[in-house]
Design a protein around this motif. Structure first.
Motif, mmCIF file in Angstrom:
data_model
loop_
_atom_site.group_PDB
_atom_site.id
_atom_site.type_symbol
_atom_site.label_atom_id
_atom_site.label_comp_id
_atom_site.label_asym_id
_atom_site.label_seq_id
_atom_site.Cartn_x
_atom_site.Cartn_y
_atom_site.Cartn_z
ATOM 1 N N GLY A 1 0.799 -1.227 0.000
ATOM 2 C CA GLY A 1 0.000 0.000 0.000
ATOM 3 C C GLY A 1 0.828 1.272 0.000
ATOM 4 O O GLY A 1 0.574 2.185 -0.805
ATOM 5 N N PRO A 2 1.842 1.405 0.871
ATOM 6 C CA PRO A 2 2.654 2.620 0.857
ATOM 7 C C PRO A 2 3.395 2.841 -0.457
ATOM 8 O O PRO A 2 3.665 3.990 -0.837
ATOM 9 C CB PRO A 2 3.640 2.394 2.015
ATOM 10 N N VAL B 1 2.139 2.129 -3.399
ATOM 11 C CA VAL B 1 1.105 2.739 -4.241
ATOM 12 C C VAL B 1 0.932 4.220 -3.895
ATOM 13 O O VAL B 1 0.845 5.074 -4.775
ATOM 14 C CB VAL B 1 -0.231 1.983 -4.090
ATOM 15 N N ASP B 2 0.888 4.532 -2.595
ATOM 16 C CA ASP B 2 0.721 5.927 -2.170
ATOM 17 C C ASP B 2 1.863 6.798 -2.706
ATOM 18 O O ASP B 2 1.627 7.899 -3.219
ATOM 19 C CB ASP B 2 0.676 6.016 -0.643
ATOM 20 N N ARG B 3 3.101 6.308 -2.607
ATOM 21 C CA ARG B 3 4.241 7.077 -3.110
ATOM 22 C C ARG B 3 4.180 7.217 -4.632
ATOM 23 O O ARG B 3 4.554 8.263 -5.185
ATOM 24 C CB ARG B 3 5.550 6.421 -2.687
ATOM 25 N N ALA B 4 3.698 6.173 -5.306
ATOM 26 C CA ALA B 4 3.563 6.241 -6.760
ATOM 27 C C ALA B 4 2.565 7.316 -7.167
ATOM 28 O O ALA B 4 2.783 8.046 -8.147
ATOM 29 C CB ALA B 4 3.143 4.880 -7.320
ATOM 30 N N ILE B 5 1.483 7.456 -6.419
ATOM 31 C CA ILE B 5 0.497 8.498 -6.725
ATOM 32 C C ILE B 5 1.127 9.881 -6.526
ATOM 33 O O ILE B 5 0.877 10.805 -7.305
ATOM 34 C CB ILE B 5 -0.752 8.316 -5.842
ATOM 35 N N GLY B 6 1.953 10.044 -5.496
ATOM 36 C CA GLY B 6 2.657 11.306 -5.322
ATOM 37 C C GLY B 6 3.583 11.612 -6.485
ATOM 38 O O GLY B 6 3.647 12.749 -6.966
ATOM 39 N N GLU B 7 4.303 10.592 -6.963
ATOM 40 C CA GLU B 7 5.178 10.788 -8.128
ATOM 41 C C GLU B 7 4.370 11.176 -9.363
ATOM 42 O O GLU B 7 4.775 12.058 -10.134
ATOM 43 C CB GLU B 7 5.962 9.502 -8.410
ATOM 44 N N VAL C 1 4.336 -3.137 -8.097
ATOM 45 C CA VAL C 1 3.250 -2.155 -8.233
ATOM 46 C C VAL C 1 3.283 -1.621 -9.664
ATOM 47 O O VAL C 1 4.284 -1.039 -10.091
ATOM 48 C CB VAL C 1 3.384 -1.011 -7.218
ATOM 49 N N ALA C 2 2.198 -1.835 -10.388
ATOM 50 C CA ALA C 2 2.118 -1.441 -11.796
ATOM 51 C C ALA C 2 1.483 -0.060 -11.924
ATOM 52 O O ALA C 2 0.473 0.242 -11.289
ATOM 53 C CB ALA C 2 1.296 -2.465 -12.581
ATOM 54 N N GLY D 1 -3.803 -5.182 6.246
ATOM 55 C CA GLY D 1 -4.734 -4.365 5.477
ATOM 56 C C GLY D 1 -4.145 -3.032 5.063
ATOM 57 O O GLY D 1 -3.050 -2.656 5.477
ATOM 58 N N TYR D 2 -4.884 -2.319 4.213
ATOM 59 C CA TYR D 2 -4.431 -1.025 3.689
ATOM 60 C C TYR D 2 -4.997 0.107 4.523
ATOM 61 O O TYR D 2 -6.188 0.130 4.839
ATOM 62 C CB TYR D 2 -4.884 -0.860 2.238
ATOM 63 N N ARG D 3 -4.133 1.052 4.882
ATOM 64 C CA ARG D 3 -4.555 2.267 5.558
ATOM 65 C C ARG D 3 -4.167 3.464 4.704
ATOM 66 O O ARG D 3 -2.988 3.710 4.459
ATOM 67 C CB ARG D 3 -3.898 2.377 6.941
ATOM 68 N N ALA D 4 -5.158 4.198 4.251
ATOM 69 C CA ALA D 4 -4.893 5.368 3.413
ATOM 70 C C ALA D 4 -4.156 6.423 4.224
ATOM 71 O O ALA D 4 -4.420 6.606 5.414
ATOM 72 C CB ALA D 4 -6.200 5.931 2.874
ATOM 73 N N PRO D 5 -3.206 7.141 3.599
ATOM 74 C CA PRO D 5 -2.483 8.186 4.327
ATOM 75 C C PRO D 5 -3.421 9.322 4.708
ATOM 76 O O PRO D 5 -4.343 9.671 3.967
ATOM 77 C CB PRO D 5 -1.415 8.645 3.328
#
Length: 282
Positions: free
Chosen positions: A63-64, A66-72, A154-155, A180-184
């Motif tokens: 999950g983290p 993915v979160d960093r990928a969205i920031g990029e 992570v694609a 589980g996933y915890r959204a930032p």
């Protein structure tokens, strides 16, 4: 020389009995040593080797990423359009293996553009992504498709999402759930206040305000506040947002304006959906 009676095994000498027992003891010792060595190698590998398949990384570990990928991706959009973070999607009860169920996570960004060539927008985004992602744009079913690898299986993908719209996503694929996933979480008070002012023109939000965030590559966070309101079809969307930068899109049913924060609004039937976003620095 004594004769051997047919049907009977010859007698075992005392020296042969001792030799057989010693051989059995050495086999037991060797098996124990091998088991200890294998357990040690497994322990070391789990803690030091990178995963070789995505099933070795649970959702709370992926999950983290993915979160960093969205920031990029937020930083990579830059001036290519007006972005807004999308709510995450969790697909539960997918199959990790034929015998194990898991969950898949996908996060995304919608980007409003002035129309034109979506391929050009995707190429501009791909060129700004980290080199180790090996991002590139190809064609799939006659449409441009951005593909990249954010690491840890992570694609990252990007594709047209309709006229004047591009979708960028980062996804885990099916994983063991783990913790589980915890959204930032982050404070989006400024974006929420701007959203409330805009929706106030139509009587305020008709539901809960969603706050979505992602960590930026250089620190800080990307933040989007989303909500909707009831809006008569005869009211122009632009009037709700006051003065600011020149809009990228300004039509009866869509409005997108860059800035800090950026604004993206879309009419659906007699409702208008609004997203107010502060992006990662490009």
């Amino acid at each position: 020389m004594s004769a051997v009676q047919p049907g009977y095994a010859p007698p075992t000498r005392p020296d042969q009995v001792g030799s057989g027992r010693r051989r059995q003891r050495w086999l037991v010792v060797a098996a124990v040593v091998w088991a200890v060595l294998l357990a040690g190698l497994t322990w070391w590998s789990v803690r030091n080797d990178p995963p070789t398949v995505k099933e070795q990384r649970s959702l709370d570990q992926a999950g983290p990423v993915v979160d960093r990928a969205i920031g990029e991706l937020s930083a990579a959009v830059g001036a290519a359009g007006v972005p807004a973070l999308l709510p995450d999607r969790l697909e539960r009860d997918c199959r990790v293996t034929p015998l194990e169920r898991g969950t898949a996570l996908e996060r995304g960004i919608e980007v409003a553009t002035a129309g034109g060539d979506a391929r050009d927008v995707l190429r501009r985004v791909a060129d700004r992504l980290p080199s180790e992602w090996r991002a590139g744009v190809s064609s799939f079913d006659g449409e441009p498709l951005l593909r990249a690898d954010a690491g840890d299986f992570v694609a990252v993908e990007g594709r047209p999402g309709g006229p004047g719209r591009v979708l960028l996503t980062a996804a885990t694929g099916c994983r063991p759930v783990g913790a589980g996933y915890r959204a930032p979480a982050a404070d989006a008070a400024g974006e929420s206040a701007a959203l409330a002012r805009a929706l106030g023109r139509w009587g305020g939000a008709t539901g809960a305000v969603q706050v979505l965030t992602a960590p930026c590559p250089g620190g800080g966070t990307a933040r989007t506040a989303r909500a909707e309101a009831a809006a008569p079809a005869d009211q122009r969307l632009a009037a709700a947002f006051g003065a600011g930068a020149a809009p990228v899109v300004d039509s009866v049913d869509r409005y997108a304006r860059p800035g800090d924060p950026a604004v993206l609004a879309e009419r659906v039937d007699e409702r208008v959906r609004v997203a107010v976003t502060t992006s990662c620095p490009s």
